[in-house]
Write an enzyme that holds these catalytic residues in place. Structure first.
Site, PDB file in Angstrom:
ATOM      1  N   ASP A  65       0.286   5.776  -1.339  1.00 26.76           N
ATOM      2  CA  ASP A  65       1.586   5.748  -0.646  1.00 26.76           C
ATOM      3  C   ASP A  65       1.455   6.167   0.816  1.00 26.76           C
ATOM      4  O   ASP A  65       2.345   6.848   1.349  1.00 26.76           O
ATOM      5  CB  ASP A  65       2.596   6.651  -1.356  1.00 26.76           C
ATOM      6  CG  ASP A  65       2.932   6.159  -2.752  1.00 26.76           C
ATOM      7  OD1 ASP A  65       2.420   5.100  -3.142  1.00 26.76           O
ATOM      8  OD2 ASP A  65       3.701   6.831  -3.460  1.00 26.76           O
TER       9      ASP A  65
ATOM     10  N   ASP B 103      -1.005   1.394  -3.575  1.00 21.24           N
ATOM     11  CA  ASP B 103       0.353   1.106  -3.070  1.00 21.24           C
ATOM     12  C   ASP B 103       0.547   1.721  -1.681  1.00 21.24           C
ATOM     13  O   ASP B 103       1.572   2.362  -1.411  1.00 21.24           O
ATOM     14  CB  ASP B 103       1.411   1.653  -4.029  1.00 21.24           C
ATOM     15  CG  ASP B 103       1.290   1.056  -5.419  1.00 21.24           C
ATOM     16  OD1 ASP B 103       0.815  -0.087  -5.537  1.00 21.24           O
ATOM     17  OD2 ASP B 103       1.655   1.733  -6.396  1.00 21.24           O
TER      18      ASP B 103
END
Length: 332
Positions: free
Chosen positions: A163, A184
């Site tokens: 992230d 991600d």
């Protein structure tokens, strides 16, 4: 008796003076210097931000001298019109070590609109350094959270593992930036254009198996949110997916970008939206490099018409209809 002609010209002069003054105030830029060695007005970035009044309407440049600033930095919603400018993304770094929350653990948190950053790196050091030759558990550890509208980044770096860039809401423009991570590491529901930037994948170094670059969260057909990568290059170590869907209408487009030989042949993945492939827009157009071979891509990858593609790759059409990007550049 004062003549009507004098009254007319006096009124006109006063009108012009007042309006010019208003324009000058609106367009004027204040500068604050941050230097960790004490040669500026502040030694930390957060103190400089705190010095800007709430509901600020004057563009203010916070010039950050070279150095590693070990601090967590937050720009709250009512502190708009800020330019955060470093001396180069390799020499001016804001870093912190925090983990466990995809939002609150961010090193840099931007909630305000009308913001620009230039030549500076945001880093979350969690998972970047081995402790006793052991890697800590891979978990949420963002380098930056961007939640305000009309935010732009030029020559900036974003470094983390999971992230890395929490690109949450609003219209955002990234130009000539460097973004590094593995899981991600560009995620959120924003409407963002990444142009002439490098996306560096770090899956091999941390042993997480396959990496995932973009996790986009568009939730309905009526939304405009999407991640668009234009003239970017994807480098690093793989294997990696270009993106994976975590909302029903996830939208990611790569255009005229180059891929190292690290992209999984399928290209794309789904996190929780299996069965909704028809609503997902994952697309590649005019990309090149050894990782750009489309022959084994997932069958539900979209092929966009020239008109559909233009809506994503044209900056004016996609996110800059009101010329906010040009307006910001007037204050650099």
């Amino acid at each position: 008796m004062v003549s009507p002609t004098f009254i007319f010209y006096f009124t006109l002069t006063l009108f012009l003076f007042l309006n010019v003054s208003k324009a000058q105030i609106k367009n004027s830029t204040k500068t604050i210097l941050v230097d960790k060695s004490g040669k500026g007005q502040f030694t930390t970035v957060q103190k400089a931000i705190d010095s800007i009044p709430s509901k600020n309407k004057q563009w203010t440049t916070i010039l950050v001298n070279a150095g590693v600033y070990k601090e967590k930095v937050t720009i709250i919603k009512d502190k708009e019109f800020i330019v955060l400018k470093g001396k180069g993304r390799a020499s001016t770094v804001i870093e912190w070590d925090d983990s466990g929350n995809s939002l609150a653990s961010s090193t840099f948190l931007l909630y305000a609109s009308n913001f620009m950053a230039r030549d500076i790196t945001f880093k979350n050091t969690y998972n970047l350094v081995l402790e006793d030759d052991v890697l800590k558990k891979i978990t949420w550890a963002p380098a930056a959270l961007v939640r305000g509208d009309k935010a732009s980044f030029y020559g900036c770096g974003f470094i983390g593992i999971q992230d890395t860039l929490t690109d949450l809401h609003g219209r955002h423009y990234f130009y000539n930036c460097y973004i590094e991570g593995a899981v991600d590491f560009i995620w959120g529901s924003s409407q963002s254009l990444f142009e002439n930037s490098e996306i560096n994948v770090k899956s091999k170094e941390i042993g997480v198996g396959k990496a995932f670059i973009a996790a986009q969260g568009r939730q309905s057909a009526s939304e405009a949110s999407a991640f668009v990568f234009k003239n970017c290059k994807v480098t690093g170590t793989g294997p990696a997916y270009l993106g994976r869907a975590y909302k029903k209408y996830s939208t990611v487009v790569y255009y005229q970008s180059s891929f190292d030989n690290i992209i999984d042949p399928e290209g794309w993945n789904i996190m929780r939206q299996a069965g909704n492939e028809k609503d997902i827009t994952f697309a590649e157009a005019q990309c090149k490099g050894p990782g750009a071979n489309l022959s084994n891509r997932v069958k539900w990858e979209k092929t966009l018409s020239s008109g559909e593609l233009q809506k994503f790759i044209d900056q004016k059409v996609f996110l800059n209809q009101d010329n906010w990007i040009e307006e910001q550049l007037k204050h650099v």
